[in-house]
Design an enzyme around this catalytic site. Structure first.
Site, mmCIF file in Angstrom:
data_model
loop_
_atom_site.group_PDB
_atom_site.id
_atom_site.type_symbol
_atom_site.label_atom_id
_atom_site.label_comp_id
_atom_site.label_asym_id
_atom_site.label_seq_id
_atom_site.Cartn_x
_atom_site.Cartn_y
_atom_site.Cartn_z
ATOM 1 N N HIS A 128 -7.902 -5.851 0.409
ATOM 2 C CA HIS A 128 -6.620 -5.094 0.472
ATOM 3 C C HIS A 128 -5.767 -5.346 1.845
ATOM 4 O O HIS A 128 -6.067 -5.342 3.055
ATOM 5 C CB HIS A 128 -7.019 -3.548 0.715
ATOM 6 N N SER A 155 0.696 -1.492 0.110
ATOM 7 C CA SER A 155 0.030 -0.022 -0.040
ATOM 8 C C SER A 155 1.097 1.330 0.048
ATOM 9 O O SER A 155 1.813 1.286 -0.905
ATOM 10 C CB SER A 155 -0.991 -0.212 1.302
#
Ligand code: GTR
Length: 435
Positions: free
Chosen positions: A409, A268
């Site tokens: 995610h 990320s």
């Protein structure tokens, strides 16, 4: 009259989501059919319009130009004369993890003198391998004590993000957060496959909030009173990337680490950072971007998921201030993210997405990787091998790897196994220094 608490229970969750969306003035598209057309800058054409036809022309002329564009317009400029003093071994545990690992903590100063920020590099090396080993190096989000349950890793002393689920409500790490990210760091599996692991808490380089620069590296090298930095002054991502370079300095001189086989990895925001670190510092032998999304592997011009306006609004401290000039005019940005990946060529790079991580735009990440192929081709290196995104959970590619893991995610064991497969192919896992 209905008491307020019960009223809250009566309001369905999706209403709250709708209300929040209505209050959010920044539109976000998550429908493929609504992605407008866009034109990408050509990595193989110089700013003055000259075609780039050879690896020598890329390396000698176009690569420095693209790197300079990223410094000037996106991440900002890493100061040239940063201190690179030596590191200090703080602790050495030769029989950690049931005898499988040598575990060390290495203090790496980021500025001269003892008062400035320093990083606490946590290193695990496989005892079953002799000689110099390849290592994965990555920043962590919440402190070294979160990557493992081992009780003798000190809680990080500085600012950490609040995580009420671990009792963190005033930015101080808690014992309850020990091991909270262990699922993201399969240390024993890495050791078993012949790899070392080195990790650093990003907040030791700079706390991740808009005022974090004051107590972090950026504040230590510029006057903390300086309120209006240059438009191309580095942001937090630039500072974090420098921390990775400093960690590599320490690993390069480590007697049991093969400094020519260090892979930099990040998830990320820290995946954006891994890409920027790998682009600037060609000592990184392999670069891995796990769901780095906007400002990482995903094309900025593709309007899907997080946008430039959104990221610069939510995280005004990550990039250089000039990047904000493109919030409403992305077509004017002289680069796009495929060219960031191209800066890593000819070194192997792996980009990964997750099917439910629409915010990071899996297709945009795939296309970012695809767009770097022409530069890899100049070096005779093969890229993804297809221009169509693969089905979920199918890893593809040669010198450019890609997969789209099913799920949310996150960085999971599935992702790590694929990165180790990729590293096996490109770095080799033999314990001895093979160079
Ligand atoms: C999100 C941000 C993303 C990504 C992510 C993360 O809030 O919008 O760009 O960086 O955080 O780092 O987990």
């Amino acid at each position: 009259m209905i008491p307020r608490r019960s009223l809250r229970l009566l309001v369905p969750c999706w209403w709250i989501t709708l209300l929040l969306q209505a209050a959010d003035p920044i539109p976000i598209n998550q429908e493929e059919s609504k992605v407008p057309a866009y034109t990408l800058p050509d990595p193989l054409r110089s700013t003055s319009g000259e075609p780039v036809r050879t690896a020598a022309a890329w390396s000698g002329m176009r690569r420095p130009e693209v790197l300079e564009l990223f410094r000037n317009h996106v991440y900002g400029r890493t100061p040239e004369s940063l201190d690179r003093s030596g590191s200090i071994l703080v602790s050495d545990h030769p029989q950690a993890r049931g005898g499988r690992a040598t575990r060390q903590r290495i203090r790496v100063p980021l500025t001269r003198g003892s008062d400035g920020p320093a990083i606490d590099l946590l290193v695990y090396l496989p005892n079953a391998r002799s000689g110099k080993v390849p290592v994965f190096l990555g920043l962590n989000f919440d402190g070294n004590h979160t990557v493992t349950l081992e009780p003798d890793i000190p809680l990080t002393p500085g600012w950490v993000p609040n995580r009420p689920q671990w009792g963190i409500t005033n930015h101080a790490a808690t014992e309850a957060s020990r091991g909270s990210a262990a699922g993201r760091w399969p240390i024993d599996r890495l050791l078993e496959r012949g790899y070392g692991l080195a990790t650093v808490y990003c907040g030791e380089i700079e706390p991740d909030h808009p005022e974090g620069w004051r107590t972090g590296l950026r504040g230590a090298v510029i006057s903390p009173e300086l309120q209006a930095p240059a438009a191309d002054a580095w942001g937090a991502i630039g500072a974090w990337a420098w921390g990775l370079t400093r960690a590599l300095d320490a690993l390069e001189t480590h007697p049991r680490v093969d400094g020519r086989r260090v892979a930099v990895i990040g998830h990320s925001r820290l995946g954006k950072t891994a890409l920027w670190a790998g682009a600037q510092d060609s000592r990184f032998a392999l670069v891995i971007s796990n769901e780095s999304g906007e400002g990482g592997a995903a094309l900025a011009r593709r309007d899907f998921g997080e946008t430039l306006l959104r990221i610069n609004t939510s995280f005004p401290h990550w990039f250089c201030s000039r990047f904000k000039a493109y919030n409403h005019d992305i077509a004017a940005l002289p680069v796009d993210q495929h060219e960031l990946i191209a800066l890593i060529a000819p070194r192997p790079v792996y980009v990964a997405s997750a099917t439910e991580d629409l915010w990071a735009d899996p297709k945009g990440e795939f296309l970012g990787a695809l767009g770097a192929e022409p530069v890899y081709a100049l070096f005779g290196k093969k890229g993804l091998g297809t221009s169509t995104p693969p089905p979920s959970d199918r890893p593809i590619g040669d010198s450019i790897g890609y997969h789209n893991r099913s799920g949310k995610h996150d960085i999971t064991t599935y992702d790590w196994e694929r990165y180790m497969d990729f590293a096996d192919r490109h770095l080799g896992t033999r314990g001895a220094d093979t160079h």
